[in-house]
Write a protein that holds these residues in place. Structure first.
Motif, PDB file in Angstrom:
ATOM      1  N   SER A  50      69.457  21.968  71.828  1.00 12.01           N
ATOM      2  CA  SER A  50      68.377  20.845  71.205  1.00 12.01           C
ATOM      3  C   SER A  50      67.645  19.597  70.521  1.00 12.01           C
ATOM      4  CB  SER A  50      69.173  21.903  69.475  1.00 12.01           C
ATOM      5  OG  SER A  50      69.157  23.252  69.595  1.00 12.01           O
ATOM      6  N   ILE A  51      66.433  19.832  69.855  1.00 11.96           N
ATOM      7  CA  ILE A  51      65.883  18.457  69.405  1.00 11.96           C
ATOM      8  C   ILE A  51      67.084  17.991  68.124  1.00 11.96           C
ATOM      9  CG2 ILE A  51      63.939  19.062  70.411  1.00 11.96           C
ATOM     10  CD1 ILE A  51      63.205  19.980  67.726  1.00 11.96           C
ATOM     11  N   ASN A  52      66.937  19.292  67.980  1.00  5.75           N
ATOM     12  CA  ASN A  52      68.720  18.133  66.674  1.00  5.75           C
ATOM     13  C   ASN A  52      69.431  18.865  66.233  1.00  5.75           C
ATOM     14  OD1 ASN A  52      67.806  19.987  64.331  1.00  5.75           O
ATOM     15  ND2 ASN A  52      65.870  18.112  64.001  1.00  5.75           N
ATOM     16  N   GLU A  53      70.584  18.627  65.105  1.00  5.46           N
ATOM     17  CA  GLU A  53      71.754  18.987  64.830  1.00  5.46           C
ATOM     18  C   GLU A  53      70.949  20.432  64.011  1.00  5.46           C
ATOM     19  OE1 GLU A  53      72.982  15.301  65.403  1.00  5.46           O
ATOM     20  OE2 GLU A  53      71.745  16.155  64.724  1.00  5.46           O
ATOM     21  N   LYS A  54      70.283  20.387  63.225  1.00  5.05           N
ATOM     22  CA  LYS A  54      69.561  21.470  62.524  1.00  5.05           C
ATOM     23  C   LYS A  54      68.748  22.235  63.331  1.00  5.05           C
ATOM     24  CE  LYS A  54      65.964  22.391  58.653  1.00  5.05           C
ATOM     25  NZ  LYS A  54      65.414  23.614  59.272  1.00  5.05           N
ATOM     26  N   VAL A  55      68.345  22.499  64.172  1.00  9.24           N
ATOM     27  CA  VAL A  55      66.969  23.594  64.843  1.00  9.24           C
ATOM     28  C   VAL A  55      69.113  24.306  66.329  1.00  9.24           C
ATOM     29  CG1 VAL A  55      65.726  24.040  67.531  1.00  9.24           C
ATOM     30  CG2 VAL A  55      65.091  21.774  65.409  1.00  9.24           C
ATOM     31  N   ALA A  56      69.668  23.149  66.334  1.00  4.97           N
ATOM     32  CA  ALA A  56      70.712  23.954  67.369  1.00  4.97           C
ATOM     33  C   ALA A  56      71.317  25.282  66.747  1.00  4.97           C
ATOM     34  CB  ALA A  56      72.040  22.469  67.711  1.00  4.97           C
ATOM     35  N   TYR A  57      71.071  24.942  65.443  1.00  3.75           N
ATOM     36  CA  TYR A  57      72.284  25.422  64.119  1.00  3.75           C
ATOM     37  C   TYR A  57      71.447  26.692  63.683  1.00  3.75           C
ATOM     38  CZ  TYR A  57      75.706  27.150  60.379  1.00  3.75           C
ATOM     39  OH  TYR A  57      76.239  27.858  60.039  1.00  3.75           O
ATOM     40  N   GLU A  58      70.246  26.231  63.284  1.00  4.04           N
ATOM     41  CA  GLU A  58      69.038  27.253  63.238  1.00  4.04           C
ATOM     42  C   GLU A  58      69.713  28.711  64.506  1.00  4.04           C
ATOM     43  OE1 GLU A  58      65.864  25.346  61.704  1.00  4.04           O
ATOM     44  OE2 GLU A  58      66.964  25.683  60.002  1.00  4.04           O
ATOM     45  N   VAL A  59      69.053  27.675  65.294  1.00  4.14           N
ATOM     46  CA  VAL A  59      69.354  29.035  67.216  1.00  4.14           C
ATOM     47  C   VAL A  59      70.783  29.819  66.998  1.00  4.14           C
ATOM     48  CG1 VAL A  59      68.843  28.384  69.457  1.00  4.14           C
ATOM     49  CG2 VAL A  59      67.442  27.476  67.764  1.00  4.14           C
ATOM     50  N   ALA A  60      71.683  28.380  67.125  1.00  3.82           N
ATOM     51  CA  ALA A  60      72.981  29.602  66.873  1.00  3.82           C
ATOM     52  C   ALA A  60      73.211  30.761  65.794  1.00  3.82           C
ATOM     53  CB  ALA A  60      74.198  28.530  66.779  1.00  3.82           C
ATOM     54  N   TYR A  61      72.103  30.496  64.341  1.00  2.00           N
ATOM     55  CA  TYR A  61      72.975  31.803  63.091  1.00  2.00           C
ATOM     56  C   TYR A  61      72.075  32.527  63.441  1.00  2.00           C
ATOM     57  CZ  TYR A  61      72.671  33.401  58.553  1.00  2.00           C
ATOM     58  OH  TYR A  61      72.955  34.607  57.783  1.00  2.00           O
ATOM     59  N   GLY A  62      70.192  32.226  64.325  1.00  2.00           N
ATOM     60  CA  GLY A  62      69.403  34.050  64.831  1.00  2.00           C
ATOM     61  C   GLY A  62      70.573  34.824  65.693  1.00  2.00           C
ATOM     62  N   VAL A  63      70.824  34.090  66.715  1.00  2.00           N
ATOM     63  CA  VAL A  63      71.743  34.606  68.217  1.00  2.00           C
ATOM     64  C   VAL A  63      73.288  35.675  67.604  1.00  2.00           C
ATOM     65  CG1 VAL A  63      73.011  34.211  70.101  1.00  2.00           C
ATOM     66  CG2 VAL A  63      71.056  33.394  69.802  1.00  2.00           C
ATOM     67  N   SER A  64      73.484  34.534  66.515  1.00  2.00           N
ATOM     68  CA  SER A  64      74.714  35.655  65.069  1.00  2.00           C
ATOM     69  C   SER A  64      74.110  36.681  64.828  1.00  2.00           C
ATOM     70  CB  SER A  64      75.381  34.475  64.402  1.00  2.00           C
ATOM     71  OG  SER A  64      75.077  34.388  63.095  1.00  2.00           O
ATOM     72  N   LEU A  65      72.634  36.492  64.219  1.00  2.00           N
ATOM     73  CA  LEU A  65      72.386  38.034  63.316  1.00  2.00           C
ATOM     74  C   LEU A  65      71.853  38.810  64.651  1.00  2.00           C
ATOM     75  CD1 LEU A  65      70.062  35.965  60.754  1.00  2.00           C
ATOM     76  CD2 LEU A  65      72.516  37.191  60.430  1.00  2.00           C
ATOM     77  N   SER A  66      71.553  39.162  65.744  1.00  2.00           N
ATOM     78  CA  SER A  66      72.545  40.002  66.777  1.00  2.00           C
ATOM     79  C   SER A  66      73.484  40.872  66.989  1.00  2.00           C
ATOM     80  CB  SER A  66      71.464  39.838  67.666  1.00  2.00           C
ATOM     81  OG  SER A  66      72.185  38.862  68.706  1.00  2.00           O
ATOM     82  N   VAL A  67      74.232  39.987  65.987  1.00  2.00           N
ATOM     83  CA  VAL A  67      75.664  40.710  66.866  1.00  2.00           C
ATOM     84  C   VAL A  67      76.376  40.061  67.569  1.00  2.00           C
ATOM     85  CG1 VAL A  67      77.790  42.708  66.365  1.00  2.00           C
ATOM     86  CG2 VAL A  67      75.193  43.110  65.327  1.00  2.00           C
ATOM     87  N   LYS A  68      75.589  38.992  68.472  1.00  2.00           N
ATOM     88  CA  LYS A  68      76.535  38.490  69.442  1.00  2.00           C
ATOM     89  C   LYS A  68      77.285  36.718  68.744  1.00  2.00           C
ATOM     90  CE  LYS A  68      74.055  40.098  72.635  1.00  2.00           C
ATOM     91  NZ  LYS A  68      74.944  40.427  74.606  1.00  2.00           N
TER      92      LYS A  68
END
Length: 188
Positions: A50-68
């Motif tokens: 990701s372009i920075n750690e905040k974006v990396a975390y936000e993308v990961a959090y979005g994936v976790s919301l789909s039960v993955k």
């Protein structure tokens, strides 16, 4: 079960692969860079710098919301950049297993300053595992995904430069299957 010599960073990555992750994201920075590199080279799991750690975390959090299950890794000072979404996810909760792998650098061996990420975990009231060797790093990473799903919270796996950059024997197990997307409507 097979045994091989492995870096501590690779052991965390291996634990995530064995836990059945569906996605991994990171921002490169010593001592945690090799975690995402191992996943990209040794699995078919989609990975993203990701372009920075905040974006990396936000993308990961979005994936976790789909039960993955998802792994997000970064260096210690990167958690400062990702502090807002980290704290928000701690009180909003997660749906899938979400593990944050942090590489702290006591003694500032590879970075210009020190930071203890355990204080962030305590402040956010999320569990924090601290492996003492690469095999324990693999096992605790797998356990962190189970605990994350049980508590519906992100779980931190905090390691240090000496652990991430040392070699030790690690057991290799078969990866668990990925979880299917299971989005439920919940207007409340």
């Amino acid at each position: 079960m097979e045994k091989t010599l492995m870096l501590g960073a690779y052991a965390i990555a291996r634990g995530a692969i064995e836990a059945g992750i569906s996605y991994a994201t990171s921002y490169p920075g010593t001592p945690a860079t090799q975690i995402l590199e191992y996943i990209a080279q040794h699995s078919s799991v989609p990975c993203e710098w990701s372009i920075n750690e905040k974006v990396a975390y936000e993308v990961a959090y979005g994936v976790s919301l789909s039960v993955k299950r998802v792994l997000c890794s970064m260096k210690h000072v990167g958690l400062n950049v990702a502090a807002d979404p980290f704290m928000s996810s701690a009180y909003l909760g997660t749906n899938g297993g979400f593990v944050l792998a942090i590489g702290d650098d006591p003694g500032a061996y590879s970075y210009q300053n020190e930071q203890d990420s355990r204080f962030y975990a305590k402040f956010a009231k999320v569990p924090c595992f601290e492996p003492s060797d690469p095999e324990e790093a693999r096992v605790l990473t797998k356990l962190a995904f189970e605990l994350s799903e049980f508590l519906n919270l992100p779980v931190m796996v905090r390691s240090i430069t000496r652990l991430l950059h040392c070699y030790a024997p690690v057991n290799i197990e078969k990866p668990a299957p990925e979880k299917r997307i299971n989005i439920k409507r919940d207007p409340l």
